[in-house]
Design a protein around this motif. Sequence first.
Motif, PDB file in Angstrom:
ATOM      1  N   ALA A  92       0.887  -1.208  -0.019  1.00 44.88           N
ATOM      2  CA  ALA A  92       0.166   0.076  -0.025  1.00 44.88           C
ATOM      3  C   ALA A  92       0.754   1.306   0.032  1.00 44.88           C
ATOM      4  O   ALA A  92       0.425   2.330  -0.465  1.00 44.88           O
ATOM      5  N   ALA A  93       2.071   1.289   0.584  1.00 46.48           N
ATOM      6  CA  ALA A  93       3.029   2.401   0.543  1.00 46.48           C
ATOM      7  C   ALA A  93       3.364   2.777  -0.738  1.00 46.48           C
ATOM      8  O   ALA A  93       3.676   3.919  -1.136  1.00 46.48           O
ATOM      9  N   LEU A  94       3.449   1.962  -1.926  1.00 46.65           N
ATOM     10  CA  LEU A  94       3.503   2.292  -2.878  1.00 46.65           C
ATOM     11  C   LEU A  94       2.427   3.069  -3.753  1.00 46.65           C
ATOM     12  O   LEU A  94       2.536   3.168  -5.110  1.00 46.65           O
ATOM     13  N   GLN A  95       1.201   2.781  -3.307  1.00 43.62           N
ATOM     14  CA  GLN A  95      -0.104   3.268  -3.798  1.00 43.62           C
ATOM     15  C   GLN A  95      -0.194   2.950  -5.172  1.00 43.62           C
ATOM     16  O   GLN A  95      -0.324   3.569  -6.234  1.00 43.62           O
ATOM     17  N   PRO A  96      -0.098   1.687  -5.526  1.00 39.98           N
ATOM     18  CA  PRO A  96      -0.255   1.187  -6.993  1.00 39.98           C
ATOM     19  C   PRO A  96      -1.565   1.390  -7.564  1.00 39.98           C
ATOM     20  O   PRO A  96      -2.568   1.407  -6.579  1.00 39.98           O
ATOM     21  N   LEU A  97      -1.702   1.287  -8.636  1.00 40.34           N
ATOM     22  CA  LEU A  97      -3.047   1.633  -9.421  1.00 40.34           C
ATOM     23  C   LEU A  97      -3.988   0.144  -8.996  1.00 40.34           C
ATOM     24  O   LEU A  97      -5.270   0.513  -9.033  1.00 40.34           O
ATOM     25  N   ARG A  98      -3.520  -0.857  -8.915  1.00 43.43           N
ATOM     26  CA  ARG A  98      -4.354  -1.999  -8.703  1.00 43.43           C
ATOM     27  C   ARG A  98      -3.263  -2.836  -7.894  1.00 43.43           C
ATOM     28  O   ARG A  98      -2.350  -3.322  -8.203  1.00 43.43           O
ATOM     29  N   LEU A  99      -3.875  -3.675  -6.805  1.00 45.25           N
ATOM     30  CA  LEU A  99      -3.218  -4.854  -5.872  1.00 45.25           C
ATOM     31  C   LEU A  99      -4.418  -5.761  -6.144  1.00 45.25           C
ATOM     32  O   LEU A  99      -5.276  -6.030  -5.879  1.00 45.25           O
ATOM     33  N   VAL A 100      -3.729  -7.105  -6.684  1.00 43.43           N
ATOM     34  CA  VAL A 100      -4.554  -8.444  -6.816  1.00 43.43           C
ATOM     35  C   VAL A 100      -3.624  -9.348  -6.012  1.00 43.43           C
ATOM     36  O   VAL A 100      -2.807  -9.529  -5.946  1.00 43.43           O
ATOM     37  N   ALA A 101      -4.425  -9.717  -4.892  1.00 44.50           N
ATOM     38  CA  ALA A 101      -3.999 -10.870  -3.872  1.00 44.50           C
ATOM     39  C   ALA A 101      -4.578 -12.123  -4.570  1.00 44.50           C
ATOM     40  O   ALA A 101      -5.576 -12.495  -4.687  1.00 44.50           O
ATOM     41  N   VAL A 102      -3.654 -13.148  -4.542  1.00 45.11           N
ATOM     42  CA  VAL A 102      -4.069 -14.572  -5.289  1.00 45.11           C
ATOM     43  C   VAL A 102      -3.810 -15.668  -4.251  1.00 45.11           C
ATOM     44  O   VAL A 102      -2.695 -15.712  -3.648  1.00 45.11           O
ATOM     45  N   GLY A 103      -5.003 -16.362  -4.039  1.00 45.38           N
ATOM     46  CA  GLY A 103      -4.793 -17.419  -3.054  1.00 45.38           C
ATOM     47  C   GLY A 103      -5.341 -17.224  -1.698  1.00 45.38           C
ATOM     48  O   GLY A 103      -5.492 -16.135  -1.206  1.00 45.38           O
ATOM     49  N   PRO A 104      -5.651 -18.258  -0.769  1.00 44.28           N
ATOM     50  CA  PRO A 104      -6.405 -18.059   0.407  1.00 44.28           C
ATOM     51  C   PRO A 104      -5.492 -17.417   1.333  1.00 44.28           C
ATOM     52  O   PRO A 104      -6.210 -16.275   2.254  1.00 44.28           O
ATOM     53  N   LEU A 105      -4.394 -17.391   1.525  1.00 45.32           N
ATOM     54  CA  LEU A 105      -3.309 -16.769   2.633  1.00 45.32           C
ATOM     55  C   LEU A 105      -3.243 -15.253   2.010  1.00 45.32           C
ATOM     56  O   LEU A 105      -3.320 -14.423   2.884  1.00 45.32           O
ATOM     57  N   ALA A 106      -3.380 -15.027   0.785  1.00 48.11           N
ATOM     58  CA  ALA A 106      -3.243 -13.582   0.174  1.00 48.11           C
ATOM     59  C   ALA A 106      -4.050 -12.531   0.582  1.00 48.11           C
ATOM     60  O   ALA A 106      -3.868 -11.567   0.246  1.00 48.11           O
ATOM     61  N   ARG A 107      -5.451 -13.299   1.186  1.00 46.94           N
ATOM     62  CA  ARG A 107      -6.414 -12.187   1.322  1.00 46.94           C
ATOM     63  C   ARG A 107      -5.826 -11.482   2.617  1.00 46.94           C
ATOM     64  O   ARG A 107      -6.377 -10.323   2.530  1.00 46.94           O
ATOM     65  N   GLU A 108      -5.003 -12.083   3.322  1.00 45.88           N
ATOM     66  CA  GLU A 108      -4.460 -11.047   4.161  1.00 45.88           C
ATOM     67  C   GLU A 108      -3.523 -10.109   3.839  1.00 45.88           C
ATOM     68  O   GLU A 108      -3.482  -9.052   4.650  1.00 45.88           O
ATOM     69  N   ILE A 109      -2.834 -10.028   2.519  1.00 41.98           N
ATOM     70  CA  ILE A 109      -2.302  -9.142   2.146  1.00 41.98           C
ATOM     71  C   ILE A 109      -3.247  -7.988   1.521  1.00 41.98           C
ATOM     72  O   ILE A 109      -3.035  -6.855   1.825  1.00 41.98           O
ATOM     73  N   ALA A 110      -4.165  -8.375   1.265  1.00 43.88           N
ATOM     74  CA  ALA A 110      -5.653  -7.611   0.839  1.00 43.88           C
ATOM     75  C   ALA A 110      -5.970  -6.746   1.957  1.00 43.88           C
ATOM     76  O   ALA A 110      -6.124  -5.568   2.025  1.00 43.88           O
ATOM     77  N   SER A 111      -6.086  -7.463   2.903  1.00 50.04           N
ATOM     78  CA  SER A 111      -6.547  -6.864   4.218  1.00 50.04           C
ATOM     79  C   SER A 111      -5.575  -5.901   4.860  1.00 50.04           C
ATOM     80  O   SER A 111      -5.989  -4.831   5.394  1.00 50.04           O
ATOM     81  N   PRO A 141      -0.263   7.787 -18.476  1.00 44.33           N
ATOM     82  CA  PRO A 141       0.415   9.042 -17.796  1.00 44.33           C
ATOM     83  C   PRO A 141       1.601   8.296 -16.936  1.00 44.33           C
ATOM     84  O   PRO A 141       1.549   7.271 -16.618  1.00 44.33           O
ATOM     85  N   ARG A 142       2.805   9.226 -17.168  1.00 41.31           N
ATOM     86  CA  ARG A 142       4.172   8.696 -16.582  1.00 41.31           C
ATOM     87  C   ARG A 142       3.903   8.722 -15.008  1.00 41.31           C
ATOM     88  O   ARG A 142       4.568   7.831 -14.470  1.00 41.31           O
ATOM     89  N   ARG A 143       3.134   9.590 -14.605  1.00 38.11           N
ATOM     90  CA  ARG A 143       2.887   9.427 -12.933  1.00 38.11           C
ATOM     91  C   ARG A 143       1.484   8.900 -12.693  1.00 38.11           C
ATOM     92  O   ARG A 143       0.588   9.584 -13.048  1.00 38.11           O
ATOM     93  N   ALA A 144       1.719   7.659 -12.123  1.00 35.72           N
ATOM     94  CA  ALA A 144       0.566   6.926 -12.237  1.00 35.72           C
ATOM     95  C   ALA A 144      -0.674   7.661 -11.325  1.00 35.72           C
ATOM     96  O   ALA A 144      -1.628   7.473 -11.641  1.00 35.72           O
ATOM     97  N   THR A 145      -0.072   7.549  -9.950  1.00 45.07           N
ATOM     98  CA  THR A 145      -1.226   7.744  -8.985  1.00 45.07           C
ATOM     99  C   THR A 145      -0.892   8.936  -8.111  1.00 45.07           C
ATOM    100  O   THR A 145       0.432   9.096  -8.130  1.00 45.07           O
ATOM    101  N   PRO A 146      -1.817   9.650  -7.555  1.00 46.95           N
ATOM    102  CA  PRO A 146      -1.336  10.575  -6.751  1.00 46.95           C
ATOM    103  C   PRO A 146      -0.647  10.420  -5.662  1.00 46.95           C
ATOM    104  O   PRO A 146      -1.089   9.344  -4.787  1.00 46.95           O
ATOM    105  N   GLY A 147       0.407  11.371  -5.244  1.00 49.91           N
ATOM    106  CA  GLY A 147       1.149  10.921  -4.220  1.00 49.91           C
ATOM    107  C   GLY A 147       2.319   9.765  -4.349  1.00 49.91           C
ATOM    108  O   GLY A 147       2.883   9.194  -3.377  1.00 49.91           O
ATOM    109  N   PHE A 148       2.445   9.098  -5.649  1.00 48.35           N
ATOM    110  CA  PHE A 148       3.450   7.911  -5.773  1.00 48.35           C
ATOM    111  C   PHE A 148       4.630   8.438  -5.127  1.00 48.35           C
ATOM    112  O   PHE A 148       5.351   7.654  -4.796  1.00 48.35           O
TER     113      PHE A 148
END
Length: 576
Positions: A440-459, A525-532
Motif C-alpha cells: 500500500a505504501a507504493l500506492q499501486p493502481l491495482r493490487l491483486v491478491a492471489v490465493g487463500p493466504l493472500a487475502r491477508e495481504i489485501a486486508s 501517464p508517466r505519473r501513475a497515481t497521486p502521491g506516488f
Amino acid sequence: MRLSEVVVSQRRAGVSKPQPRLGATAVDPVDLRTFAAWSGSDLPDAGSAGSDGSEDAWRIVDHLLVEGVSTDSRTTARGDVFFALSGPRHDGHLHLDAAFDRGAVAAVVAGERIAALRDRNPGRVLLAADSPLDALGSLARAWRRESGARVVAVTGSCGKTTTKDMIATALRAAGKRCVAAPRSFNNNVGLPLTLLSLASDDEVAVVELGTSAPGEIAALAAIARPDVAVLTCIGESHLQHLGSAEGVLAEKMSIVDHLRPDGLRTVVVNGDDPRLAGAASRLAVRAGGPRVTTVGRASDDPRDDDHDVRARVDSAGWDGVSFQILPDGARVRLSCPGGRHLVSNALLAVGALGALGIDTEVAAAGLAGFEPPEGRFRLHRAGGVVLVDDTYNANPTSVRAALEAVSELAGRRLVLVLGDMRELGACSAERHREVGRAAAALQPLRLVAVGPLAREIASGARDAGLPIDRIEVADDPLDAADAIVDDLRSGDVVLFKASRVVALERAVARVERLLERRPVPRPAPRRATPGFGAAVMTLSMLRTHRPTQDDDPDEPDDTTEREPSGRATAFQTAEG
C-alpha cells in the motif's frame, strides 16, 4: 578407481558434455563395483536368481559400466543406474520396468524390498541400499571427494540462484571449466545430481543449498564439502519449521562446520545484512576459523566502510545497473534490471571469485554476461507494458525486496499481483498483512491478491489506506490475469510475486499473450497515481534486505490457458 579419463580425451577432441536431463545426469564412466562401493549399496550375489531360473544378475556385474545416474524413469538413458526414490506422492520402485526399458544397466532399491523386487525382475541388476536417497548422497559425497574441482556453495533466505548463476557466468567468462546447478537444484536430490555431473577435468562446481527444516543445510554441506561458502541474507523464510530469523541464521551458518578441511575454507557474507554481519564478526575471531570476506554497499563516509569488497552504485534503471567495485575500482555493468538489490548478489559473486584467486577486473568483466534466471525479476514486454516475473518463490523478505526494487525503478503506473507465501507457521497471517501494508505504501493502481493466504495481504493494504476500489482478490493466477489486463496501458509496470506452489508464472504468460493480441493501447501517464513520489519516500518501513527469493519446491508444468471464470472479485465483496 579415480574418475575416468575417457571424458578428458573426448573434450580435447571437441566432444561436449551431454545436455542435462530432468532428474538425471551423465557421469564419467565408472565400473559398477566401484559405483556400488561409493554409494554404499550391495551388489547381487550368486543367490540372486529370479524364480523363473533366468541367468543370475551377479554374473554380468563385472561387465557393466555406469555412464549416468537417474532418479526419473521418464528421462533415464542407456547406461544409467536408476535410483528408486520414494516420497509422499511417488514410489520409484513402481517404475523399474520403465527405467530398464529405457536402457538402465542397474537400479538402486530399498533393501527391505529386495527379495520381492528380484523375484519380479529376474536377470536385472538390483543394488540393495538401506535408503536409495541416502545412497545417492553417499555416491555424490564420494564423487566430490574423488574430483579435483573446487566447490562453491551458496545458501541464504533469498538470492541463492541469482548469486549462483552470477558466479558460474563469471567463472566461465574467465575460462574456467565450471559445473553449476541447473535451476534451483538445492535439495537432497538436486545437489547430488549436480555434483555427479562433475567430470575429471572440471575445475569448479557451483551449487546451492536450500532448507525448510533444521539440519538440512548441515546434511547437504556434508555432501558438498565446499571450499567457499557464500551467504546471501537471513530473512523470514520457512518459519514453520525454523521458528524465527535466529533459527534461520543458525541453520544457514551450519554450512561453515562442513567446509572442506584441506580446502580454501573461505566464507563470503553479505555484510549489509545485520545478522550475517554479526555472525561474520564472530567467525573472524574464532580460533582456527575460516577466512571471512564481507561485501556490501560503500558508505558515504569512508570511515564507515568496513567491508572487504564494496560497491558504489552509479545508476539503476530498467535497462540495467552500473556500479564500481571498491577498493579495486573495477566497473560493472549488468544489462538486467532488478534495482540496487541486484548489486548485493554481484558483490557476493566477486567475493567468491576472489577466494578462487580470480582478479576483480576479470570477475567484473565476466558479470557483464549475466542474465537472470526464469522467475527471478525477469522482464517480459508486451503491448508496451513491462511485466516483472519474480514468481519463482516468495517469503516476506523477498517480497519486500521486490517491492523496493520496483519502487526504485518505476516512475510510472504500477500494478501488483501478489500471492501466498508458504511455510510461515503461526505468524503467517500477520506476515501477509505486513506485506499488504508495504504494498500500500507504493500506492499501486491495482493490487491483486492471489490465493487463500493472500487475502491477508489485501486486508493489510486496506488497513494501510489503499482505496478499496484498487484491491481485488483472485482464486487462481488466471483469474488474476483477467482482473488486470483490460486496464493496462503502454508504460505500465506489473510485478508478479508469490510462493512456487501458487504457479503465478501462469498469470504472467496469460497477460503477455492477451497483450500481444490486442491493438497497441494508448500510453499511460508517466505519473501513475497521486502521491506516488511520496509513497516511495516511505519505503524505510519495508526494512528489507535486497536479494530476491530462490528456493526449490517442485515446479508445476501446467501453463495451459483457459477461459476466464470471472472469479476475481473486488476485495470488499470477498470480505462481505
